[in-house]
Write a protein that holds these residues in place. Structure first.
Motif, PDB file in Angstrom:
ATOM      1  N   TYR A 103      69.730  72.850  66.740  1.00 21.64           N
ATOM      2  CA  TYR A 103      70.497  73.654  67.693  1.00 21.64           C
ATOM      3  C   TYR A 103      69.600  74.186  68.809  1.00 21.64           C
ATOM      4  O   TYR A 103      69.905  74.043  69.999  1.00 21.64           O
ATOM      5  CB  TYR A 103      71.170  74.822  66.979  1.00 21.64           C
ATOM      6  CG  TYR A 103      71.897  75.760  67.934  1.00 21.64           C
ATOM      7  CD1 TYR A 103      73.208  75.499  68.339  1.00 21.64           C
ATOM      8  CD2 TYR A 103      71.267  76.894  68.434  1.00 21.64           C
ATOM      9  CE1 TYR A 103      73.855  76.341  69.223  1.00 21.64           C
ATOM     10  CE2 TYR A 103      71.910  77.751  69.316  1.00 21.64           C
ATOM     11  CZ  TYR A 103      73.203  77.465  69.710  1.00 21.64           C
ATOM     12  OH  TYR A 103      73.840  78.300  70.598  1.00 21.64           O
TER      13      TYR A 103
ATOM     14  N   ASN B 107      75.072  80.882  63.412  1.00 25.65           N
ATOM     15  CA  ASN B 107      75.338  80.924  64.860  1.00 25.65           C
ATOM     16  C   ASN B 107      75.251  82.325  65.445  1.00 25.65           C
ATOM     17  O   ASN B 107      75.341  82.497  66.656  1.00 25.65           O
ATOM     18  CB  ASN B 107      76.703  80.301  65.189  1.00 25.65           C
ATOM     19  CG  ASN B 107      77.850  80.964  64.429  1.00 25.65           C
ATOM     20  OD1 ASN B 107      77.665  82.050  63.858  1.00 25.65           O
ATOM     21  ND2 ASN B 107      79.002  80.327  64.413  1.00 25.65           N
TER      22      ASN B 107
ATOM     23  N   GLU C 166      73.845  75.412  62.801  1.00 21.47           N
ATOM     24  CA  GLU C 166      74.718  75.845  63.895  1.00 21.47           C
ATOM     25  C   GLU C 166      75.955  76.573  63.392  1.00 21.47           C
ATOM     26  O   GLU C 166      76.481  77.458  64.069  1.00 21.47           O
ATOM     27  CB  GLU C 166      75.134  74.635  64.735  1.00 21.47           C
ATOM     28  CG  GLU C 166      75.984  74.995  65.944  1.00 21.47           C
ATOM     29  CD  GLU C 166      76.282  73.806  66.824  1.00 21.47           C
ATOM     30  OE1 GLU C 166      76.984  73.984  67.842  1.00 21.47           O
ATOM     31  OE2 GLU C 166      75.816  72.690  66.508  1.00 21.47           O
TER      32      GLU C 166
END
Length: 469
Positions: A95, A413, A409
């Protein structure tokens, strides 16, 4: 063993405080001014120093002539190394790497390190650091046109990176003015054109950014600071004796019990220039050094060790986000200030011997406090920007250690704001560094007054050769 050090003042805006040192002979820390706008009083955040804009791939100020600038448009000229932590792999940066590529553009070549994956991270900080250094050299040799280098490291990877840069560090061999270039021979016989600043080069390139996220710079004590214990108190009491058996040589080094009792632990050596390893000179060569630290909910790396602070410097965590970046609650600028140390006195050697022979909380607490104070003296010889992160309001706050760099992710997050802050800071800095380029094409954006990297404060060799017993 000893060397002169610096203990930088931390600039904050809403309150100030004086931190006293454990040792009477040490200087009193200067007032710290907390800033929600990103810098100390009078600091121009739009002039925050980095280099100029930035293509990418996975896996002293420099002079640019018009020809150099034309060539730089043909491909990336800035190598960005991403370093993962313990029991991890390059996929941890999937990510973060995607965001950095998207935000920074085509002038960066992004490489996620793979030389210390999974159990290889147990082999020792020194062994892993050498592997990383070799990996970086391999990338530099294969990539034409590179002129600058930066590191972003998560958790234990920050210590691997600090060891690696001490190996990759070199001073320029002749004074030919700012932006001089020469050829650095390598072990394999090939040559790397070296672009240097007055403070040296890393792998033959101009060092720009050294950034760590939740890295145990001061080692670990056991309380909420070792990955496999997960903050469980009954296991933390056994942390010191268990660590070497579970995480190998790395565990002993993190608990500062590695080596002979009469010898300083590796992490203390890494806070000064020692023999052929220029740990502090290598750090000082970077234009910018940035620490991202979790203030709470991190059961792997504590706030104190990841932000290089003393216990008395840890104030009540803030909750309101800074400048719209979710979960980033504070930014400090700590410049270098002269200080005595680091030392490894005879009483520390006796305490280390006790910690090795009978590892328990009583035997190790005093020893760790002594060593942490000395490491702080050493690491504060150079200036740092400190960014505090607090996931108190996230859905999974106890995933703070993995969220700070968005390991997954979907699960982590909450750290998207941290990655955005990191990427935008680099991007903005590179843009404003371009504005500092003069008509002659000389890029001079070091601004030593901002990060405490004045050359007068950085002697070429800081040896830890005195035993203050």
């Amino acid at each position: 063993m000893a060397s002169a050090l610096c203990s930088p003042p931390c600039h904050r805006s809403h309150r100030s405080f004086h931190s006293s040192l454990l040792r009477p002979s040490a200087p009193v820390c200067h007032a710290c001014h907390r800033s929600r706008t990103g810098g100390p009083p009078g600091f121009n955040t739009r002039a925050y120093p980095y280099s100029r804009p930035i293509s990418t791939s996975r896996g002293g100020p420099v002079s640019y002539s018009s020809m150099d600038q034309s060539k730089s448009k043909q491909g990336p000229d800035h190598l960005l190394i991403l370093v993962h932590g313990i029991m991890a792999s390059p996929s941890d940066w999937t990510y973060g790497e995607a965001v950095l590529k998207r935000q920074l553009g085509g002038k960066f070549f992004i490489h996620a390190s793979s030389s210390n994956i999974y159990t290889k991270s147990f082999d020792g900080i020194d062994v892993a650091g050498r592997r990383l250094a070799n990996e970086v050299l391999d990338v530099v040799q294969k990539m034409a046109g590179l002129r600058k280098i930066s590191f972003i490291a998560h958790s234990l990877g920050g210590l691997f990176a600090r060891y690696a840069i001490s190996i990759l560090y070199s001073l320029q061999t002749k004074e030919t003015g700012l932006g001089s270039a020469y050829v650095m021979p390598t072990v394999g016989g090939s040559e790397i054109p070296q672009h240097t600043s007055g403070l040296g080069a890393i792998a033959g390139l101009e060092p720009i950014n050294f950034i760590t996220l939740a890295t145990p710079h001061l080692g670990v004590r056991g309380k909420n600071q070792l990955p496999f214990l997960q903050g469980l108190s009954f296991l933390e009491k056994l942390a010191a004796p268990l660590a070497p058996f579970i995480v190998g040589r790395t565990g002993g080094q993190l608990f500062l019990t590695d080596g002979e009792p009469s010898k300083p632990p590796l992490l203390l050596l890494m806070t000064s220039d020692h023999e052929d390893k220029k740990f502090i000179s290598a750090l000082a060569a970077f234009k910018n050094r940035v620490l991202y630290a979790n203030v709470s909910y991190d059961h792997m790396v504590g706030w104190r060790t990841s932000s290089i602070r003393r216990e008395l410097d840890l104030k009540t965590p803030l909750h309101r986000s800074v400048d719209g970046y979710k979960y980033i609650v504070n930014v400090e600028y700590c410049s270098a200030v002269s200080s005595d140390g680091p030392h490894f006195p005879s009483r520390a050697a006796r305490a280390k011997e006790a910690a090795q022979s009978t590892p328990n909380i009583e035997n190790t607490e005093e020893y760790h406090e002594m060593m942490e104070e000395e490491m702080i003296h050493g690491l504060q010889r150079v200036g740092w920007k400190k960014v505090d992160v607090n996931f108190h309001a996230s859905l999974w706050p106890y995933s703070a250690h993995n969220s700070i760099h968005v390991k997954n992710e979907w699960l982590h997050n909450a750290g998207a704001g941290v990655i955005a802050h990191l990427a935008n800071s680099i991007k903005q800095s590179c843009f404003h560094a371009n504005l500092s380029t003069g008509v002659s094409g000389t890029l001079d954006c070091r601004r030593p007054e901002l990060f405490g990297t004045a050359r007068s404060q950085l002697p070429a060799r800081l040896k830890m050769g005195r035993n203050n017993g």
